[in-house]
Design a protein around this motif. Structure first.
Motif, PDB file in Angstrom:
ATOM      1  N   ASN A  17      38.233  36.622  76.484  1.00  0.00           N
ATOM      2  CA  ASN A  17      37.737  37.025  77.790  1.00  0.00           C
ATOM      3  C   ASN A  17      36.649  38.077  77.678  1.00  0.00           C
ATOM      4  O   ASN A  17      35.629  38.004  78.352  1.00  0.00           O
ATOM      5  N   ILE A  18      36.912  39.079  76.794  1.00  0.00           N
ATOM      6  CA  ILE A  18      35.919  40.130  76.630  1.00  0.00           C
ATOM      7  C   ILE A  18      34.609  39.528  76.153  1.00  0.00           C
ATOM      8  O   ILE A  18      33.531  39.842  76.666  1.00  0.00           O
ATOM      9  N   LEU A  19      34.720  38.582  75.229  1.00  0.00           N
ATOM     10  CA  LEU A  19      33.526  37.931  74.691  1.00  0.00           C
ATOM     11  C   LEU A  19      32.768  37.194  75.797  1.00  0.00           C
ATOM     12  O   LEU A  19      31.557  37.351  75.984  1.00  0.00           O
ATOM     13  N   VAL A  20      33.524  36.390  76.580  1.00  0.00           N
ATOM     14  CA  VAL A  20      32.885  35.587  77.622  1.00  0.00           C
ATOM     15  C   VAL A  20      32.197  36.482  78.639  1.00  0.00           C
ATOM     16  O   VAL A  20      31.028  36.282  78.982  1.00  0.00           O
ATOM     17  N   TYR A  21      32.926  37.510  79.102  1.00  0.00           N
ATOM     18  CA  TYR A  21      32.322  38.393  80.105  1.00  0.00           C
ATOM     19  C   TYR A  21      31.163  39.177  79.513  1.00  0.00           C
ATOM     20  O   TYR A  21      30.171  39.447  80.189  1.00  0.00           O
ATOM     21  N   GLY A  22      31.314  39.540  78.234  1.00  0.00           N
ATOM     22  CA  GLY A  22      30.235  40.265  77.572  1.00  0.00           C
ATOM     23  C   GLY A  22      28.959  39.437  77.563  1.00  0.00           C
ATOM     24  O   GLY A  22      27.882  39.921  77.917  1.00  0.00           O
ATOM     25  N   ILE A  23      29.106  38.173  77.178  1.00  0.00           N
ATOM     26  CA  ILE A  23      27.928  37.289  77.150  1.00  0.00           C
ATOM     27  C   ILE A  23      27.340  37.157  78.555  1.00  0.00           C
ATOM     28  O   ILE A  23      26.133  37.227  78.763  1.00  0.00           O
ATOM     29  N   PHE A  24      28.236  36.991  79.518  1.00  0.00           N
ATOM     30  CA  PHE A  24      27.825  36.802  80.903  1.00  0.00           C
ATOM     31  C   PHE A  24      27.019  38.016  81.405  1.00  0.00           C
ATOM     32  O   PHE A  24      25.888  37.891  81.892  1.00  0.00           O
ATOM     33  N   ILE A  25      27.633  39.203  81.216  1.00  0.00           N
ATOM     34  CA  ILE A  25      26.961  40.425  81.684  1.00  0.00           C
ATOM     35  C   ILE A  25      25.643  40.610  80.942  1.00  0.00           C
ATOM     36  O   ILE A  25      24.605  40.928  81.543  1.00  0.00           O
ATOM     37  N   GLY A  26      25.686  40.344  79.633  1.00  0.00           N
ATOM     38  CA  GLY A  26      24.468  40.488  78.838  1.00  0.00           C
ATOM     39  C   GLY A  26      23.370  39.561  79.334  1.00  0.00           C
ATOM     40  O   GLY A  26      22.203  39.957  79.459  1.00  0.00           O
ATOM     41  N   ALA A  27      23.752  38.325  79.657  1.00  0.00           N
ATOM     42  CA  ALA A  27      22.761  37.356  80.115  1.00  0.00           C
ATOM     43  C   ALA A  27      22.129  37.810  81.423  1.00  0.00           C
ATOM     44  O   ALA A  27      20.905  37.772  81.590  1.00  0.00           O
ATOM     45  N   VAL A  28      22.979  38.271  82.349  1.00  0.00           N
ATOM     46  CA  VAL A  28      22.460  38.733  83.638  1.00  0.00           C
ATOM     47  C   VAL A  28      21.527  39.930  83.436  1.00  0.00           C
ATOM     48  O   VAL A  28      20.421  39.977  83.977  1.00  0.00           O
ATOM     49  N   ALA A  29      21.987  40.881  82.610  1.00  0.00           N
ATOM     50  CA  ALA A  29      21.189  42.092  82.385  1.00  0.00           C
ATOM     51  C   ALA A  29      19.859  41.727  81.737  1.00  0.00           C
ATOM     52  O   ALA A  29      18.790  42.200  82.168  1.00  0.00           O
ATOM     53  N   ALA A  30      19.917  40.852  80.735  1.00  0.00           N
ATOM     54  CA  ALA A  30      18.683  40.482  80.040  1.00  0.00           C
ATOM     55  C   ALA A  30      17.730  39.805  81.003  1.00  0.00           C
ATOM     56  O   ALA A  30      16.528  40.110  81.031  1.00  0.00           O
TER      57      ALA A  30
ATOM     58  N   ASN B  84      40.908  29.583  68.204  1.00  0.00           N
ATOM     59  CA  ASN B  84      42.186  30.081  68.660  1.00  0.00           C
ATOM     60  C   ASN B  84      42.163  31.592  68.867  1.00  0.00           C
ATOM     61  O   ASN B  84      43.140  32.286  68.605  1.00  0.00           O
ATOM     62  N   MET B  85      41.049  32.065  69.324  1.00  0.00           N
ATOM     63  CA  MET B  85      40.930  33.501  69.545  1.00  0.00           C
ATOM     64  C   MET B  85      41.963  33.958  70.564  1.00  0.00           C
ATOM     65  O   MET B  85      42.372  33.186  71.426  1.00  0.00           O
ATOM     66  N   LYS B  86      42.368  35.187  70.482  1.00  0.00           N
ATOM     67  CA  LYS B  86      43.313  35.688  71.464  1.00  0.00           C
ATOM     68  C   LYS B  86      42.663  35.689  72.844  1.00  0.00           C
ATOM     69  O   LYS B  86      41.489  36.004  72.966  1.00  0.00           O
ATOM     70  N   PRO B  87      43.443  35.356  73.885  1.00  0.00           N
ATOM     71  CA  PRO B  87      42.853  35.261  75.219  1.00  0.00           C
ATOM     72  C   PRO B  87      42.078  36.513  75.635  1.00  0.00           C
ATOM     73  O   PRO B  87      41.002  36.411  76.203  1.00  0.00           O
ATOM     74  N   ILE B  88      42.634  37.699  75.321  1.00  0.00           N
ATOM     75  CA  ILE B  88      41.969  38.920  75.777  1.00  0.00           C
ATOM     76  C   ILE B  88      40.621  39.068  75.100  1.00  0.00           C
ATOM     77  O   ILE B  88      39.596  39.298  75.753  1.00  0.00           O
ATOM     78  N   LEU B  89      40.634  38.860  73.771  1.00  0.00           N
ATOM     79  CA  LEU B  89      39.374  38.962  73.031  1.00  0.00           C
ATOM     80  C   LEU B  89      38.365  37.963  73.555  1.00  0.00           C
ATOM     81  O   LEU B  89      37.192  38.260  73.772  1.00  0.00           O
TER      82      LEU B  89
END
Lengths: 403, 291, 334
Positions: free
Chosen positions: C26-39, C19-24
Motif C-alpha cells: 500500500n505504501i508503495l502504491v500510494y507513494g507512486i501515486f502521490i509522486g506521479a501527481v506531484a511530478a 507477495n509483498m506485505k499488504p502494508i508495504l
C-alpha cells in the motif's frame, strides 16, 4: 455467424466511422482557414505575421442552430479577410472548437486557445452560460472576448476585455413594447423557454413592462424539448391578455406557433428575435402567419430603403453565405461575422498586442455591420442601440415591415 | 371548464406518446430483463425516417408509415445481434451502459444523415380541430389516440392468442423453463428487440407532425417513456399504457393548476411518491432482478 | 459468492508485484501515486493540461464515491450529479449572496448534501434494481429543476457567476498546479478512506448486501443503515467535488449537473470496473480525456464515442482495470 464475424463487423463499423473522420482531418477541428501552403499546427517562423483568432461555438448539441452558422460565418470571414490581403499583410487563421453547450468544455477550450494556440482574441461562445464560464479566464489572461450570446449579464457590468455582438434583449423587448404601446395593448401574457435565453428575455419583459404602461397578467414557461405547449397557452388565454409574447429560440417556438393556431388564440402572438430565420417559417408553416417579432435587419434586407446604411453590408453577407453554404442565412451567423469585422478593424496597428486590441475595440464607433451599427464605449461593450431592431410580421411565408 | 378539457386533451395526446414508448420499454424488459436506454433514439429515427419518406420524398403516408416502423424494427434486430448478443458477461448494468453507448452512436449517425436542423411534418389529415366543450382536440391527437389504441389491442391479441406471443410470455415468466419446453428463447429475445424498436419507431412516426424532429429529440422522450413504464409497473404491458397516460395527464394538469415551470418536477415527484408507496408501480410489475 | 470472489481476486492481483506485505504494498502504491501527481503538477507548465488533469481528478472523486455505492453495495444511482450540484450550489449561493468565505461554506455544503442524501435515501434505498435507478433519476431531475427555477437564489438557467476563488493567505488554490494539488490531494485521501471502508466490518457488510441483501440481513447485518451510510458518504464526496468545481471555475450553471452528467458518472464506474477503487481512476481518466482525443473526428465524434463505450462493455464487461490486471498476470505467468 460466429463471434469472429461479429467482431469483424464491429471493427469494420469502427473503421468506417474513423475513415471519413481521417479524410476530413484537415478540415476538422481545430478548423484552420489558412493559406494552403502554411502547415497547420506548427506555425513556422517563416510566417511570423500569422494572426490567430480563436472561436468557441456550440457546433453540436442542443444549440447547434446557433453554433453551426456562427462557425461557418467565422470561417467565411477569415477567408474573406485573407483574400483581401490579410491584416497589414499578415494572414488570419481561425482556430475553432466545439463546446457542445457545456460550460466545462468551454473553459477547457478557452484555456487551450489562450496558451496553446496563442490567439489574440476569442470569438464566441454561443450561449450565455458558456460565455459566463470563460469570462474569468479571458479577464485573467487579458485577451479580448467577443461573445455571440444574448445574455445581458455578459457585458453588464462592463468587464474590460469582454464584448458582445448579439443584440441585447433590452432593445428587443423595447421594440416590442414600443410597438404594443402604439397599438394600444395594455396587458400581456408571457410564455418563456426555461433556458438562459428565455430567462434573460423574461427579466427584461417584466422589468420594462411598467415603463410602457403594460401589465403582465400571465407568466408561463416551457422546455425546449416539450412536444406540446397547448396547456400553457390555454392557461394564458384564460387570463385574456391583449397579446401573448413567446420568448424562445430554436425549433420549440414553432411548436408554440402551431399550438396557438390550433387553439385559435384570439389575441396577437409576439415572439423574440430568436425566431428570426427562414427555418422558423418552414417549421411553423401556416401557423407562422401574422406572428410579430423584433429582428435585426438581416431578414428584410430587400425591404430596406437604399438609404439604410446597413443594406449594403447585409446584402454582401447574405449573398456570400448563401453562395458558399447553400442554406438560408439567419441572424445568428451574423454575430460571428460581425465579431470578425470588429476585429479586422481593431487589429491593424496592434502588432498582436492584446491590450492595444482591447483599447481599439472599445474606441470603435459607427461600425455598420450585420447585427446593427456598433458604437462601443467604456460604458457599453455591446454597442448596439434600439435601432438594431425592427418589428416585422410574417405574411404569406415571408416577412413584412410592421409599422 | 373548457380549460380543464384542454389540459385533458393535451395530457391525453402526450400520454398516448409516453404510453407507446413505455410499452416498448416494458415488453423488452418482460422478455429480456433489460432496459434499453437507446429506446428514445428509435423514436427519433422513426420520426426522421417518416419525415424523409413522406413530406420530402413524397411516398404515400401509409407506405411511409409502414416502412419507417419496419426500418426501426430491423434496426432493433441489428442492434441485438451486434451489440447485445455479443456481450461476454451480460450483467444488467453492463447492458445498460451498452444501450447508453448505442444511444449516443445512433444520435451521431442521425446527425450525419439528417443534419442538425429540425424538420417538421404536416399532420396526417388536414381536418380542422374538433371543438368539444369549448376546448380543441386536434385531428392529429385523434390519430395518435386511435393508433395507440389499435397497437395496444394488437399487442394484447398477440400475447393472448398467438403461439409466438404465448411463447414470449413464457420466456418473460421463466426463461430457462421456456427453453426446456422447446421454445427458442434466443429467437424470442430477437423478436422482443424487433417489436420494441418498432414500437419506438411508431411513436416517432405519430409524433413527427406535432413536434420538431431533430437528432436530439429522442433523449427526453425516452426518459419520459421509461418513467411511464416504471409508473405503471415495469414489465406489465397494461401498466405501461396506464403509466403513460397518468404521466401525460399529470404533466398537463401540473401546468394548468400548479406552475408550468414546475411541470416536470411535479411529474417526477408523483413518480417518486408512487415508487415509495407502491414500489412496483400502479399495476404491479414483474419482480426485478438485482444488479 | 460472486461479488466476494471478485473482490478477493482483485486483492490478490493488485498493482504491486509478488507477495509483498499488504502494508508495504500500500505504501508503495500510494507513494507512486502521490509522486506521479506531484511530478505532473510541478513539471507541467500548460494550464490547459493542468486544468484537464484537474477535471480528471474531480471526476475520479465523483466516480470513486459512486463506485462505493454501486460496486460494493450494489445500489445503482442515476442521480449522483444532483449531489455534485448541491455541493456547488450550496457553497455558491452562500458565498455570492451572503459573502461568506468558501472555507465556512465548505462544511455547510458537505452537511447539506449529506442531510439531503439521508432524507432521500431513507425511502429511496428501500427500492431495488431498476426501481432504485428510477427513484434516484427522479430525484436528480427534481434537484436540477430546482436549480433552474429558484432563479432569485440560483441564478436560473443562465447560471450563477462571480463565485470567490479558494485562497489561503496569498496562495490561490483555484488555478494551475495549486488546483491540481488540491483536487488530487482530496482524491488520494478519498481513496485511502474508501480502501479503509472496504476492508472494514462495514465493507464486508456492503459486499454481503451486494451478494444477497436477505442473506446479509439474516446473518445480522443492518442492511438499511449500511446502505444509507454509504449513500451519504458517496453524496458527501460528490458535494466535495462540486465545491471544488464551483470555486475553481467560479461560475456554475444547472446543465453541468443534469441527468447526462449522472449517466456519464455511471459509465465511468462501469467502464473502469465496478467494485474497484483504482478502476474508478481509470474510468474517470478515460471518459474525461477521450473527448479531447476525439476532436479529430469532428462530426463523427459522437459515433466514435458511442462505439468505444459499446466495444469496451462488449469485450471487457468487468471493466478495463480488472482486464488490464488479468493481462498483466497472464504476461507474468508466461
Amino acid at each position: 455467424m460466429g463471434k469472429k464475424g461479429i467482431i469483424l463487423i464491429m471493427a469494420a463499423l469502427l473503421a468506417l466511422a474513423i475513415m471519413p473522420g481521417c479524410g476530413e482531418e484537415k478540415k476538422a477541428e481545430p478548423v484552420v482557414e489558412a493559406p494552403k501552403a502554411a502547415p497547420v499546427a506548427k506555425a513556422e517562423p517563416a510566417a511570423p505575421q500569422m494572426i490567430k483568432i480563436g472561436g468557441i461555438f456550440s457546433i453540436t448539441g442542443g444549440a447547434s442552430y446557433l453554433g453551426d452558422p456562427e462557425k461557418k460565418s467565422m470561417e467565411m470571414a477569415v477567408s474573406e479577410i485573407n483574400a483581401a490581403g490579410g491584416i497589414e499583410g499578415g494572414m488570419v487563421e481561425a482556430v475553432i472548437y466545439d463546446d457542445e453547450g457545456d460550460p466545462s468544455k468551454a473553459v477547457l477550450h478557452a484555456k487551450r486557445l489562450i496558451e496553446r494556440d496563442n490567439v489574440v482574441a476569442i470569438v464566441g461562445p454561443s450561449l450565455t452560460p458558456t460565455s459566463m464560464a470563460i469570462i474569468p479566464d479571458v479577464e485573467r489572461a487579458q485577451i479580448p472576448l467577443i461573445s455571440c450570446a444574448a445574455g445581458n449579464g455578459i457585458v453588464i457590468p462592463v468587464k474590460p476585455f469582454v464584448f458582445k455582438t448579439a443584440q441585447s434583449d433590452i432593445h428587443a423587448v423595447e421594440s416590442i413594447y414600443i410597438y404594443m404601446q402604439e397599438k394600444g395593448i395594455k396587458s400581456v401574457g408571457l410564455l418563456c423557454v426555461d433556458d438562459g435565453f428565455g430567462q434573460s428575455g423574461h427579466e427584461q419583459l417584466v422589468k420594462q413592462a411598467a415603463n410602457f404602461e403594460i401589465s403582465v397578467i400571465a407568466d408561463e414557461s416551457f422546455s425546449a424539448s416539450d412536444t406540446d405547449m397547448t396547456a400553457q397557452l390555454t392557461k394564458i388565454r384564460a387570463q385574456r391578455p391583449d397579446a401573448v409574447i413567446c420568448w424562445g429560440v430554436g425549433p420549440s417556438p414553432a411548436v408554440v406557433a402551431r399550438n396557438a393556431k390550433q387553439l385559435q388564440l384570439p389575441m396577437p402572438l409576439f415572439m423574440s428575435h430568436g425566431v428570426a430565420s427562414k427555418k422558423f417559417i418552414e417549421l411553423a408553416g401556416e401557423a407562422a402567419e401574422d406572428i410579430l417579432f423584433p429582428t435585426g435587419k438581416i431578414l428584410v434586407t430587400g425591404l430596406l430603403s437604399d438609404e439604410d446604411p446597413q443594406k449594403a453590408v447585409l446584402q454582401n453577407y447574405t449573398e456570400k453565405y448563401q453562395a458558399r453554404f447553400n442554406e438560408p442565412v439567419s441572424g445568428f451567423g451574423g454575430y460571428a461575422w460581425d465579431a470578425m469585422e470588429l476585429l479586422a478593424r481593431a487589429l491593424p496597428g496592434t502588432g498582436g498586442d492584446k491590450a492595444k486590441l482591447r483599447d481599439n475595440l472599445e474606441n470603435l464607433s459607427n461600425v455598420v455591420a450585420v447585427s446593427g451599427t456598433f458604437n462601443f464605449s467604456d460604458e457599453d461593450h455591446n454597442g448596439l442601440g434600439a435601432d438594431a431592431f425592427i418589428m416585422v410580421r410574417i405574411k404569406n411565408g415571408a416577412w413584412e415591415l410592421a409599422q | 371548464m373548457p380549460e380543464f378539457y384542454q389540459y385533458l386533451f393535451s395530457g391525453l395526446t402526450n400520454g398516448a406518446i409516453y404510453a407507446i414508448i413505455a410499452l416498448g420499454f416494458s415488453m423488452l424488459f418482460a422478455a429480456t430483463d433489460l432496459i434499453n436506454f437507446a429506446q428514445g433514439e428509435f423514436v427519433m429515427i422513426g420520426a426522421l425516417i417518416l419525415v424523409t419518406l413522406w413530406p420530402v420524398m413524397g411516398l404515400p403516408l401509409p407506405l411511409a408509415f409502414v416502412l419507417a416502423v419496419l426500418a426501426t424494427g430491423i434496426l432493433g434486430i441489428v442492434f441485438e445481434r451486434l451489440a447485445i448478443r455479443t456481450v461476454k458477461k451480460p450483467d444488467p448494468i453492463v447492458l445498460v451502459i451498452i444501450t447508453v453507448g448505442a444511444g449516443i452512436f445512433l444520435r451521431g449517425v442521425a446527425m450525419i444523415i439528417w443534419g442538425k436542423t429540425a424538420k417538421g411534418a404536416p399532420p396526417f389529415s388536414k381536418m380542422p380541430p374538433l371543438e368539444i366543450g369549448g376546448a380543441y382536440l386536434l385531428a392529429q391527437s385523434v390519430w395518435i389516440l386511435c393508433i395507440v389504441l389499435v397497437t395496444v389491442l394488437a399487442m394484447h391479441f398477440f400475447y393472448s392468442r398467438t403461439l409466438t406471443g404465448k411463447a414470449m410470455s413464457a420466456c418473460a415468466i421463466n426463461k430457462r423453463a421456456a427453453s426446456l419446453l422447446g421454445i427458442a428463447t434466443q429467437k424470442m429475445t430477437l423478436l422482443a428487440f424487433a417489436v420494441s424498436a418498432a414500437l419506438g419507431g411508431m411513436a416517432g412516426v405519430i409524433i413527427a407532425p406535432i413536434t420538431m424532429n431533430e437528432y436530439e429529440m429522442g433523449a427526453i422522450l425516452g426518459l419520459k417513456g421509461f418513467c411511464a413504464a416504471m409508473l405503471g409497473g415495469l414489465g406489465n404491458s397494461w401498466g405501461a399504457v396506464v403509466g403513460g397516460f397518468a404521466l401525460g395527464i399529470a404533466e398537463a394538469m401540473a401546468v394548468g393548476y400548479v406552475s408550468s415551470s414546475m411541470k416536470d418536477a411535479v411529474a417526477f415527484l408523483l413518480l417518486l411518491l408512487i415508487l415509495y408507496v407502491r414500489p412496483t408501480g400502479i399495476l404491479g410489475g414483474k419482480a426485478i432482478a438485482r444488479f | 459468492m460472486r461479488a466476494f470472489n471478485k473482490y478477493a481476486t482483485n486483492r490478490q492481483q493488485g498493482l504491486a508485484p509478488g507477495n509483498m506485505k499488504p502494508i508495504l504494498r500500500n505504501i508503495l502504491v500510494y507513494g507512486i501515486f502521490i509522486g506521479a501527481v506531484a511530478a505532473y503538477g510541478l513539471l507541467e507548465k500548460s494550464t490547459y493540461y493542468l486544468q484537464l488533469a484537474t477535471f480528471v481528478g474531480l471526476n475520479t472523486l465523483l466516480a470513486v464515491g459512486l463506485n462505493m455505492l454501486m460496486g460494493y453495495a450494489g445500489q445503482i444511482s442515476l442521480g449522483h450529479a444532483a449531489f455534485y450540484g448541491l455541493g456547488a450550489y450550496v457553497s455558491g449561493m452562500l458565498t455570492v449572496h451572503l459573502g461568506w468565505s468558501p472555507w465556512i461554506t465548505l462544511p455547510c455544503a458537505l452537511f447539506a448534501a449529506g442531510a439531503v442524501a439521508y432524507i432521500v435515501g431513507l425511502p429511496t434505498l428501500r427500492l431495488t434494481g431498476y426501481y432504485l435507478a428510477m427513484g434516484t433519476l427522479g430525484f436528480g431531475m427534481i434537484v436540477n429543476i430546482l436549480f433552474r427555477e429558484f432563479r432569485k437564489f440560483t441564478g436560473g438557467p443562465s447560471g450563477l457567476p462571480g463565485l470567490p476563488e479558494l485562497t489561503i493567505g496569498s496562495i490561490n488554490l483555484s488555478h494551475g498546479a495549486n488546483a491540481l494539488f488540491l483536487v488530487w490531494g482530496c482524491v488520494i485521501v478519498a481513496f485511502f478512506i474508501c480502501e479503509r471502508i472496504v476492508n472494514s466490518r462495514m465493507g464486508r457488510a456492503l459486499r454481503a448486501i451486494h451478494y444477497s441483501e436477505r442473506a446479509a440481513a439474516a446473518v445480522g447485518v443492518n442492511t438499511a443503515s449500511a446502505k444509507l451510510a454509504i449513500f451519504v458518504f458517496a453524496a458527501v464526496l460528490a458535494a466535495l467535488a462540486g465545491f471544488l468545481y464551483a470555486h475553481m471555475i467560479t461560475f456554475i450553471s444547472p446543465s453541468t449537473f443534469n441527468f447526462l452528467a449522472s449517466v456519464k458518472l455511471v459509465a465511468m464506474v462501469v467502464i473502469g470496473g465496478m467494485a474497484s477503487i483504482w478502476g474508478s481512476l481509470l474510468g474517470a481518466s478515460l471518459l474525461t480525456l477521450l473527448p479531447d482525443f476525439l476532436h479529430i473526428f469532428a462530426e463523427y465524434e459522437m459515433i466514435v464515442y458511442g462505439l468505444i463505450l459499446m466495444l469496451v462493455m462488449i469485450f471487457f464487461p468487468e471493466g478495463l482495470f480488472r482486464n488490464l490486471v488479468k493481462l498483466y498476470e497472464r504476461a507474468k505467468n508466461r
